[in-house]
Every structure is written in structure tokens, then in C-alpha cells.
Design a protein around this motif. Structure first.
Motif, PDB file in Angstrom:
ATOM      1  N   LEU A 275      79.169  -9.923  54.900  1.00 51.73           N
ATOM      2  CA  LEU A 275      79.323 -10.479  56.244  1.00 51.73           C
ATOM      3  C   LEU A 275      80.108 -11.772  56.166  1.00 51.73           C
ATOM      4  CD1 LEU A 275      77.234 -13.106  57.036  1.00 51.73           C
ATOM      5  CD2 LEU A 275      75.583 -11.323  56.483  1.00 51.73           C
ATOM      6  N   THR A 276      80.858 -12.020  57.223  1.00 54.20           N
ATOM      7  CA  THR A 276      81.657 -13.241  57.324  1.00 54.20           C
ATOM      8  C   THR A 276      80.988 -14.196  58.301  1.00 54.20           C
ATOM      9  OG1 THR A 276      83.776 -12.218  56.762  1.00 54.20           O
ATOM     10  CG2 THR A 276      83.851 -14.172  58.155  1.00 54.20           C
ATOM     11  N   ILE A 277      80.886 -15.459  57.910  1.00 53.48           N
ATOM     12  CA  ILE A 277      80.344 -16.506  58.777  1.00 53.48           C
ATOM     13  C   ILE A 277      81.451 -17.477  59.139  1.00 53.48           C
ATOM     14  CG2 ILE A 277      78.790 -18.500  58.897  1.00 53.48           C
ATOM     15  CD1 ILE A 277      76.798 -16.997  57.217  1.00 53.48           C
TER      16      ILE A 277
ATOM     17  N   CYS B 268      84.883  -7.440  55.450  1.00 51.04           N
ATOM     18  CA  CYS B 268      83.485  -7.615  55.868  1.00 51.04           C
ATOM     19  C   CYS B 268      82.968  -6.434  56.667  1.00 51.04           C
ATOM     20  CB  CYS B 268      83.323  -8.906  56.650  1.00 51.04           C
ATOM     21  SG  CYS B 268      83.977  -8.836  58.326  1.00 51.04           S
ATOM     22  N   ASP B 269      81.640  -6.367  56.765  1.00 50.19           N
ATOM     23  CA  ASP B 269      80.946  -5.337  57.529  1.00 50.19           C
ATOM     24  C   ASP B 269      80.238  -5.921  58.750  1.00 50.19           C
ATOM     25  OD1 ASP B 269      81.202  -2.964  55.578  1.00 50.19           O
ATOM     26  OD2 ASP B 269      80.441  -4.577  54.316  1.00 50.19           O
ATOM     27  N   ALA B 270      80.360  -7.216  58.964  1.00 50.37           N
ATOM     28  CA  ALA B 270      79.782  -7.884  60.127  1.00 50.37           C
ATOM     29  C   ALA B 270      80.370  -9.283  60.202  1.00 50.37           C
ATOM     30  CB  ALA B 270      78.254  -7.964  60.031  1.00 50.37           C
ATOM     31  N   VAL B 271      80.411  -9.849  61.407  1.00 48.76           N
ATOM     32  CA  VAL B 271      80.874 -11.218  61.602  1.00 48.76           C
ATOM     33  C   VAL B 271      79.831 -11.973  62.417  1.00 48.76           C
ATOM     34  CG1 VAL B 271      82.540 -12.663  62.838  1.00 48.76           C
ATOM     35  CG2 VAL B 271      83.351 -10.795  61.408  1.00 48.76           C
ATOM     36  N   VAL B 272      79.497 -13.167  61.962  1.00 49.54           N
ATOM     37  CA  VAL B 272      78.575 -14.041  62.683  1.00 49.54           C
ATOM     38  C   VAL B 272      79.273 -15.375  62.908  1.00 49.54           C
ATOM     39  CG1 VAL B 272      76.351 -15.219  62.642  1.00 49.54           C
ATOM     40  CG2 VAL B 272      76.552 -12.917  61.713  1.00 49.54           C
ATOM     41  N   CYS B 273      79.373 -15.772  64.169  1.00 49.75           N
ATOM     42  CA  CYS B 273      80.035 -17.022  64.523  1.00 49.75           C
ATOM     43  C   CYS B 273      78.992 -18.026  64.994  1.00 49.75           C
ATOM     44  CB  CYS B 273      81.058 -16.804  65.637  1.00 49.75           C
ATOM     45  SG  CYS B 273      82.340 -15.602  65.242  1.00 49.75           S
TER      46      CYS B 273
ATOM     47  N   PHE C 134      82.288  -3.105  63.970  1.00 52.51           N
ATOM     48  CA  PHE C 134      81.203  -3.707  63.196  1.00 52.51           C
ATOM     49  C   PHE C 134      80.459  -4.692  64.090  1.00 52.51           C
ATOM     50  CE2 PHE C 134      84.622  -6.660  61.111  1.00 52.51           C
ATOM     51  CZ  PHE C 134      84.711  -7.424  62.252  1.00 52.51           C
ATOM     52  N   PRO C 135      79.256  -5.137  63.697  1.00 53.17           N
ATOM     53  CA  PRO C 135      78.511  -6.071  64.536  1.00 53.17           C
ATOM     54  C   PRO C 135      79.203  -7.434  64.604  1.00 53.17           C
ATOM     55  CG  PRO C 135      77.096  -5.064  62.863  1.00 53.17           C
ATOM     56  CD  PRO C 135      78.504  -4.742  62.493  1.00 53.17           C
ATOM     57  N   ILE C 136      79.260  -7.988  65.796  1.00 52.67           N
ATOM     58  CA  ILE C 136      79.758  -9.350  66.015  1.00 52.67           C
ATOM     59  C   ILE C 136      78.641 -10.120  66.713  1.00 52.67           C
ATOM     60  CG2 ILE C 136      81.503 -10.792  67.133  1.00 52.67           C
ATOM     61  CD1 ILE C 136      83.340  -8.292  67.124  1.00 52.67           C
ATOM     62  N   VAL C 137      78.134 -11.145  66.064  1.00 53.23           N
ATOM     63  CA  VAL C 137      77.022 -11.925  66.600  1.00 53.23           C
ATOM     64  C   VAL C 137      77.481 -13.359  66.814  1.00 53.23           C
ATOM     65  CG1 VAL C 137      74.652 -12.724  66.245  1.00 53.23           C
ATOM     66  CG2 VAL C 137      75.361 -10.476  65.375  1.00 53.23           C
ATOM     67  N   LEU C 138      77.259 -13.878  68.017  1.00 52.07           N
ATOM     68  CA  LEU C 138      77.533 -15.282  68.341  1.00 52.07           C
ATOM     69  C   LEU C 138      76.188 -15.995  68.313  1.00 52.07           C
ATOM     70  CD1 LEU C 138      80.038 -14.689  71.301  1.00 52.07           C
ATOM     71  CD2 LEU C 138      80.495 -14.761  68.841  1.00 52.07           C
ATOM     72  N   LEU C 139      75.961 -16.760  67.248  1.00 54.89           N
ATOM     73  CA  LEU C 139      74.638 -17.316  66.952  1.00 54.89           C
ATOM     74  C   LEU C 139      74.575 -18.813  67.212  1.00 54.89           C
ATOM     75  CD1 LEU C 139      71.759 -17.058  65.743  1.00 54.89           C
ATOM     76  CD2 LEU C 139      72.818 -17.298  63.473  1.00 54.89           C
ATOM     77  N   ASP C 140      73.647 -19.212  68.079  1.00 57.20           N
ATOM     78  CA  ASP C 140      73.344 -20.618  68.327  1.00 57.20           C
ATOM     79  C   ASP C 140      72.101 -21.027  67.563  1.00 57.20           C
ATOM     80  OD1 ASP C 140      75.046 -22.179  70.084  1.00 57.20           O
ATOM     81  OD2 ASP C 140      74.630 -20.686  71.633  1.00 57.20           O
ATOM     82  N   ALA C 141      71.910 -22.313  67.414  1.00 60.78           N
ATOM     83  CA  ALA C 141      70.624 -22.824  66.960  1.00 60.78           C
ATOM     84  C   ALA C 141      69.590 -22.553  68.056  1.00 60.78           C
ATOM     85  CB  ALA C 141      70.726 -24.322  66.680  1.00 60.78           C
ATOM     86  N   PRO C 142      68.306 -22.527  67.726  1.00 55.79           N
ATOM     87  CA  PRO C 142      67.286 -22.292  68.748  1.00 55.79           C
ATOM     88  C   PRO C 142      67.441 -23.242  69.931  1.00 55.79           C
ATOM     89  CG  PRO C 142      66.298 -22.211  66.571  1.00 55.79           C
ATOM     90  CD  PRO C 142      67.716 -22.663  66.380  1.00 55.79           C
TER      91      PRO C 142
END
Length: 347
Positions: free
Chosen positions: A74-76, A167-172, A198-206
Motif C-alpha cells: 500500500l502507498t501512503i 501498490c494494491d491500495a492507496v491511503v491519503c 484498488f481501495p482509495i482511503v482518505l484518512l483523517d485523525a480521529p
């Protein structure tokens, strides 16, 4: 070995291996022919330097990544300026740690901030780095520095190609201009079919709202003005929970394995055979994404030439190559082993 002995040796290879060797030789000849044409066209020194350096960078990057091609990666993406005490850094580190525990490799830009958090969470063994050489900010972080899995690159475009290709997924996670550029380029490549889904996730802190605000803008300006389709929202997930980000990625590969095109056919490889009931439901629900024909359960097509994947079942059909959001929903149905995901409202 003389020419006749070469021919005899090739004849002893399996037919699929002969086809693969012939194709590789054809492509190498094409590269040489292009180089000859550059000389004939009197390409400038600057153009040749750019091409030579790009090819050199990509060749070395391919060499570094080749031993890990069979491992999920996965790529971050995220800011190089996020400090270790920031909630976003902590979320990135926790996320990478969870994915590494499940056997994933973590690719980041090798700098500080979110990139360092990703590598710190993954640990040196599961970390891969694509560093960009800049006059500021981008010395390799201490986790990946000196590692054999680190590639230093001069050009952003070659670096971004490797991020997405391997990659098989990306998380930003939140970041500046570069992070937004990377996020939107990935979305564009997937939406237009230039990269397999592939999955693309836009991730924030809580409790964070960075990506929520962007999602609100996309819905209010892009969707409401008709510049994207409702199904395009299936291409990415916005969350402020590490657990949800992990689940989004791992669920994507629960049944689905990989895809490729064979002439005009899309071949979706699955890790188990699709039930007859689900196949019937897919035929009813997703007939709109066909350009002709029907959905079929098949074994490996001869043209695939990938022995390691030959035993996997296939769902084969003639995809119209336009409705990538709908195709992603189809994959969700395969992974859920139910047609239920097709009934979700995305807007």
C-alpha cells in the motif's frame, strides 16, 4: 551457443513461455528503435538527458520492486511537515503498524512527517521508500535510510508512476499541494481505467475534517454540477478511523484477487468460485456495464500466460470501459458474496 542452438532451446520451452519471450524481445526491440529514432530526429541534449535519466530511474526502481511483486503493498501519501506529536502522524503510524502486522508492505515518499510515520509504523522490514531529491525537506527518514528498498528519484512523474504502479491500495492523509495532487491523480487514473481498481482511503485523525471538507466540496461542486457520476463516490472512502481504513482495504481482497484485459474481455480473478445465485443477480443488476455478451464463469484464458494465477476462477465479460464506479460496486458485491452493496446510496 550458435543461432541454431538458440532456436532449439526456445522450441523446448512451453508455448506460454515462448509467447512471453517473443513479446519481451519485441518490446526491447521497440525501445532500441525509439532510441535510434531520437538520433535520427536530432533530439536536443536536454530532451535526451530527460529521457535517459527517466529510463535509468525506472529501470532501477523496477529492479528494487521485482523481488516484492508477489506481496501486497500500500502507498501512503501525506504531509512531510506533520510533527510526531500531531494526531495525524499518530494515526498514520497506527494504520501502517496494523497493515504490516497483516503482512502488507508500506510504500511512502521516505521523507519526514506522514512518510516517516508510515515507515515507523510498518518497521524497516515492511517499509519501502521512493524519495524525491529536493533542495529541502526530502532527506530519507532514519527508518528507511540506507535500506535496499529505498529508491532516490529526480522526477516527480517517475516517482508517482511507481507509487501507483506497484501498490494494491492507496491511503491519503492530510497534506499540502503535493498530497492533493497525488490524491486527485490516483482518483483520475482509477476513474478513467488507466489503473486497475484498488481501495482509495482518505484518512483523517480521529475527529479530523480535512478530507470531510474536500468530500463536501466534491459533492456540492463536482457532483451537483454533473461533472462526476454518483457511482464515482464508490471509488474512495473518507474516514477518521484507522480500523475502518484497514477494513476497507482488507475487505476489497476478501474474494477479489486481480484483473486484466484479454483483447476486449475483462477478466476478474477471484479467490473462490462465484455462486450461481450471485452470478444470476449480477447479470440482472450490472447488464448496463456490458458492451456486448454476458457474464461468464471461466477458467484461465490461454492468452493470460500467468501460470501462478492459472488455478483461480474467473468472471469474464466485455466491459464498456466507462462505468468504473459501477465496476467497483460489482467488486464490492463479489467480496460481500451478495448483491446488497449495489443497493447503497452514495449521495
Amino acid at each position: 551457443m550458435n543461432r541454431f542452438e538458440d532456436t532449439d532451446a526456445d522450441d523446448l520451452l512451453p508455448e506460454s513461455e515462448q509467447r512471453r519471450t517473443t513479446e519481451i524481445n519485441r518490446l526491447l526491440d521497440q525501445i532500441r528503435e525509439t532510441a535510434d529514432k531520437l538520433q535520427r530526429d536530432a533530439a536536443t541534449r536536454g530532451d535526451l538527458k530527460l529521457l535517459a535519466r527517466s529510463l535509468k530511474e525506472l529501470r532501477y526502481a523496477f529492479k528494487v520492486f521485482t523481488p516484492y511483486r508477489d506481496m501486497r503493498k500500500l502507498t501512503i501519501f501525506g504531509s512531510a511537515r506533520t510533527t510526531p506529536d500531531h494526531p495525524t502522524y499518530i494515526a498514520a503510524e497506527k494504520f501502517a503498524e496494523r497493515m504490516a502486522q497483516d503482512g502488507w508492505l508500506v510504500i511512502t515518499g521516505a521523507g519526514s512527517g506522514i512518510m516517516e510515520a508510515g515507515h515507523r509504523g510498518a518497521g524497516r522490514k515492511n517499509a519501502m521508500g521512493l524519495n524525491i531529491m529536493l533542495p529541502f525537506e526530502q532527506s530519507a527518514n532514519p527508518i528507511i535510510h540506507g535500506d535496499d528498498k529505498l529508491v532516490n528519484m529526480k522526477y516527480f512523474f517517475t516517482r508517482k508512476l511507481m507509487f501507483v504502479k506497484e501498490c494494491d491500495a492507496v491511503v491519503c492523509l492530510p497534506g499540502g499541494f503535493g498530497t492533493l495532487d497525488e490524491a486527485f491523480e490516483v482518483l483520475t487514473l482509477v476513474q478513467t481505467g488507466k489503473r486497475d481498481l484498488f481501495p482509495i482511503v482518505l484518512l483523517d485523525a480521529p475527529g479530523g475534517t480535512y478530507w470531510k471538507k474536500l468530500d463536501d466540496f466534491i459533492r456540492a461542486s463536482l457532483h451537483e454540477d454533473g461533472m462526476i457520476s454518483p457511482e464515482d463516490f464508490a471509488l474512495y472512502r473518507v474516514t477518521d478511523r484507522v480500523e475502518e481504513a484497514v477494513a476497507e482495504i482488507e475487505q476489497f481482497y476478501k474474494v477479489y484477487h486481480s484483473m486484466r484485459y484479454v483483447r476486449n474481455k475483462l477478466v476478474i480473478r477471484t479467490q473462490k468460485t462465484i455462486s450461481g445465485a450471485l452470478l444470476d443477480a449480477i447479470r440482472l443488476e450490472f447488464h448496463d456495464i456490458l458492451s456486448e455478451g454476458d457474464f461468464e464463469i471461466r477458467s484461465a484464458l490461454p492468452q493470460e500466460d500467468e501460470p501462478d494465477l492459472e488455478a483461480l476462477p474467473r468472471l469474464v465479460f466485455t466491459f464498456n470501459r466507462r462505468n468504473l464506479g459501477r465496476l467497483r460496486i460489482l467488486l464490492d458485491c463479489l467480496n460481500a458474496e451478495s448483491i446488497e452493496p449495489a443497493s447503497r446510496e452514495f449521495v
